[in-house]
Design a protein around this motif. Structure first.
Motif, PDB file in Angstrom:
ATOM      1  N   ASP A  44     -41.309 -36.887   4.593  1.00 26.18           N
ATOM      2  CA  ASP A  44     -41.879 -35.561   4.363  1.00 26.18           C
ATOM      3  C   ASP A  44     -40.769 -34.526   4.156  1.00 26.18           C
ATOM      4  OD1 ASP A  44     -41.116 -35.761   6.988  1.00 26.18           O
ATOM      5  OD2 ASP A  44     -42.752 -34.543   7.769  1.00 26.18           O
ATOM      6  N   ASP A  45     -39.616 -34.740   4.778  1.00 26.22           N
ATOM      7  CA  ASP A  45     -38.485 -33.867   4.486  1.00 26.22           C
ATOM      8  C   ASP A  45     -38.022 -34.055   3.048  1.00 26.22           C
ATOM      9  OD1 ASP A  45     -38.452 -32.765   6.998  1.00 26.22           O
ATOM     10  OD2 ASP A  45     -36.787 -33.973   7.743  1.00 26.22           O
ATOM     11  N   ALA A  50     -37.105 -31.707  -1.970  1.00 29.96           N
ATOM     12  CA  ALA A  50     -37.104 -31.776  -3.434  1.00 29.96           C
ATOM     13  C   ALA A  50     -37.810 -30.542  -4.011  1.00 29.96           C
ATOM     14  CB  ALA A  50     -37.776 -33.056  -3.908  1.00 29.96           C
ATOM     15  N   SER A  51     -38.860 -30.107  -3.349  1.00 28.21           N
ATOM     16  CA  SER A  51     -39.579 -28.914  -3.815  1.00 28.21           C
ATOM     17  C   SER A  51     -38.786 -27.649  -3.533  1.00 28.21           C
ATOM     18  CB  SER A  51     -40.951 -28.843  -3.133  1.00 28.21           C
ATOM     19  OG  SER A  51     -41.747 -29.938  -3.527  1.00 28.21           O
ATOM     20  N   TRP A  52     -38.111 -27.640  -2.392  1.00 29.26           N
ATOM     21  CA  TRP A  52     -37.230 -26.502  -2.103  1.00 29.26           C
ATOM     22  C   TRP A  52     -36.155 -26.400  -3.181  1.00 29.26           C
ATOM     23  CZ3 TRP A  52     -31.950 -26.571  -1.014  1.00 29.26           C
ATOM     24  CH2 TRP A  52     -31.412 -25.326  -0.670  1.00 29.26           C
ATOM     25  N   ARG A  53     -35.595 -27.539  -3.557  1.00 28.03           N
ATOM     26  CA  ARG A  53     -34.561 -27.534  -4.590  1.00 28.03           C
ATOM     27  C   ARG A  53     -35.147 -27.062  -5.925  1.00 28.03           C
ATOM     28  NH1 ARG A  53     -32.000 -31.100  -8.182  1.00 28.03           N
ATOM     29  NH2 ARG A  53     -33.299 -32.874  -7.619  1.00 28.03           N
ATOM     30  N   ALA A  69     -32.509 -26.262   7.577  1.00 23.71           N
ATOM     31  CA  ALA A  69     -31.929 -27.298   8.443  1.00 23.71           C
ATOM     32  C   ALA A  69     -32.449 -28.687   8.068  1.00 23.71           C
ATOM     33  CB  ALA A  69     -32.243 -26.980   9.906  1.00 23.71           C
ATOM     34  N   ARG A  70     -33.744 -28.757   7.793  1.00 22.97           N
ATOM     35  CA  ARG A  70     -34.309 -30.075   7.511  1.00 22.97           C
ATOM     36  C   ARG A  70     -33.850 -30.637   6.178  1.00 22.97           C
ATOM     37  NH1 ARG A  70     -40.709 -28.818   6.155  1.00 22.97           N
ATOM     38  NH2 ARG A  70     -40.762 -31.071   5.838  1.00 22.97           N
ATOM     39  N   CYS A  71     -33.191 -29.795   5.350  1.00 21.51           N
ATOM     40  CA  CYS A  71     -32.765 -30.237   4.025  1.00 21.51           C
ATOM     41  C   CYS A  71     -31.256 -30.490   3.920  1.00 21.51           C
ATOM     42  CB  CYS A  71     -33.186 -29.224   2.966  1.00 21.51           C
ATOM     43  SG  CYS A  71     -34.981 -29.041   2.806  1.00 21.51           S
ATOM     44  N   GLN A  72     -30.542 -30.346   5.013  1.00 19.17           N
ATOM     45  CA  GLN A  72     -29.089 -30.515   4.901  1.00 19.17           C
ATOM     46  C   GLN A  72     -28.708 -31.938   4.509  1.00 19.17           C
ATOM     47  OE1 GLN A  72     -26.909 -28.808   8.128  1.00 19.17           O
ATOM     48  NE2 GLN A  72     -27.712 -26.757   7.765  1.00 19.17           N
ATOM     49  N   ASP A  73     -29.352 -32.902   5.100  1.00 22.96           N
ATOM     50  CA  ASP A  73     -29.078 -34.297   4.716  1.00 22.96           C
ATOM     51  C   ASP A  73     -29.466 -34.547   3.268  1.00 22.96           C
ATOM     52  OD1 ASP A  73     -28.078 -34.887   7.178  1.00 22.96           O
ATOM     53  OD2 ASP A  73     -29.859 -35.958   7.893  1.00 22.96           O
ATOM     54  N   TYR A  74     -30.607 -33.996   2.900  1.00 22.06           N
ATOM     55  CA  TYR A  74     -31.090 -34.176   1.530  1.00 22.06           C
ATOM     56  C   TYR A  74     -30.078 -33.617   0.526  1.00 22.06           C
ATOM     57  CZ  TYR A  74     -33.775 -33.283  -2.698  1.00 22.06           C
ATOM     58  OH  TYR A  74     -34.176 -33.226  -4.002  1.00 22.06           O
ATOM     59  N   VAL A  75     -29.584 -32.412   0.796  1.00 16.73           N
ATOM     60  CA  VAL A  75     -28.652 -31.779  -0.138  1.00 16.73           C
ATOM     61  C   VAL A  75     -27.343 -32.555  -0.179  1.00 16.73           C
ATOM     62  CG1 VAL A  75     -27.273 -29.703  -0.564  1.00 16.73           C
ATOM     63  CG2 VAL A  75     -29.702 -29.498   0.000  1.00 16.73           C
ATOM     64  N   LYS A  76     -26.901 -32.994   0.983  1.00 17.70           N
ATOM     65  CA  LYS A  76     -25.673 -33.788   1.015  1.00 17.70           C
ATOM     66  C   LYS A  76     -25.831 -35.044   0.167  1.00 17.70           C
ATOM     67  CE  LYS A  76     -21.743 -35.615   2.405  1.00 17.70           C
ATOM     68  NZ  LYS A  76     -20.463 -35.112   1.866  1.00 17.70           N
TER      69      LYS A  76
END
Lengths: 244, 244
Positions: A44-45, A50-53, A69-76
């Motif tokens: 769900d993150d 992806a939608s935040w991006r 915060a929940r997207c830091q791993d995603y962005v990395k």
């Protein structure tokens, strides 16, 4: 035929970049797989981020100050992996396709100016330098060199201050960039201006010298918007920070 | 305090939509898993198509006429699945957050006009109607209703022709939309105008009536750009077609 000119915007490097670089390097450990050590991003993150991006890259988000915060791993994962490179590749390809069109149809295009100009942003290499993850973003460097082969004269436009000229030139050379037409940095009179205004004023100055700005590339919407905008603008990916 | 007005842009429905609907329904079979029948999207297609979608949604791609063949499955999966809904949700959330800011700070905002206005696009429901996959895009409908609860007066602006008013109103009602302030369709004098010009002229007309256009939402960049643009624009996802 006059040479085609292409203006290159460089990224604003500053505290924002630095603090981001630190935050992205300090990976949370809580999401690591206990056996493999690989990061695990909750489904769900992943969907949300992806939608935040999407909202950041379309500028729907407007001004934003930090990666959720929940997207830091995603962005990395995004910037470290294939997707960032792929997005950059596609934008570079479209930019190149556009400038080739301008070249081909140049004499029929009916521009009032006898000089052409275009904006391109090779900037994202800088954050890789900051992250000590050189070399330059390959798509940007390839695009830069292809522009030169097409006879495009390249301007560089960065939000950095004039006193940073030497380190900026050194960074550019380190990453493989050379032979640009001019490198604009903030002069004392540009201090405190929002990037959109500062970059618009520099573009206007270029236009006032007789260039027609055909295109513009940047990883910030503030590289592209305002006045004296290019005929085509190319937003490069950057889900890491926002510059107004 | 005067009511807040919110302009809603509707999607241009026409041949483009219809032909897309057909092409997206006729799924290629060659990528189906032989046992499960599920579609399989090659990893490199998935990577490329995500980047293609980036370039489309940021308007880097400029005008484009069709989904690349290798991306048809990808786009079908995107619009049929969670990601399209999630992207729409995030944009709706940001739009709402913005209009709430306008509401709260209204009397201090110092707008010259005594009426406010904002643009929103609830359009994407239409393509679901076309696909006979109603109901309305939930995020858009929720957003629409929340705007109404905030006292926002809503204008609808569509590229459809005036003779389509009845079917458009019927579609809207079917999908749950009601009580808008005004629905703009193309008048005979608007025939042949590019969407950007037509929609800009309608926005200007709204401004000339004394509204300040606070925001604008649309799934096409031509819904958002041009003149008389809103203070904030919100690009909704649509990797399916491009309207100039």
């Amino acid at each position: 035929m006059n040479p085609t000119h292409y203006v290159v915007a460089l990224l604003t490097l500053g505290l924002t970049t630095t603090s981001f670089s630190q935050s992205i390097i300090q990976l949370p450990t809580r999401h690591r797989h206990p056996l493999t050590g690989n990061r695990r991003i909750r489904a769900d993150d992943s969907l949300y981020c992806a939608s935040w991006r999407f909202s950041v890259e379309t500028n729907d988000a407007g001004a934003w100050s930090s990666i959720p915060a929940r997207c830091q791993d995603y962005v990395k994962e995004y910037v470290s992996g294939d997707r960032y490179l792929s997005d950059s590749d596609v934008v570079a390809g479209e930019s190149l396709a556009f400038i080739r069109t301008v070249n081909v149809s140049a004499e029929d295009a009916g521009f009032e100016s006898d000089k052409w100009s275009e904006i391109f942003d090779s900037n994202t290499f800088n954050e890789w330098v900051d992250l000590a993850e050189a070399p330059a973003l390959p798509a940007s460097l390839r695009f830069y060199k292809e522009l030169q082969e097409l006879g495009v004269t390249i301007f560089l436009l960065t939000g950095r201050d004039e006193f940073q000229r030497n380190v900026t030139v050194k960074n550019l050379a380190y990453a493989g960039y050379s032979n640009w037409e001019r490198l604009f940095l903030r002069e004392p009179s540009d201090e405190g201006k929002l990037a959109t205004l500062y970059k618009s004023e520099k573009r206007l100055q270029i236009e006032d010298e007789g260039y027609t700005i055909q295109g513009s590339s940047g990883d910030q919407w503030s590289d592209l918007q305002g006045f004296a905008v290019a005929k085509r603008s190319f937003k490069l990916p950057n889900p890491m920070y926002y510059i107004a």
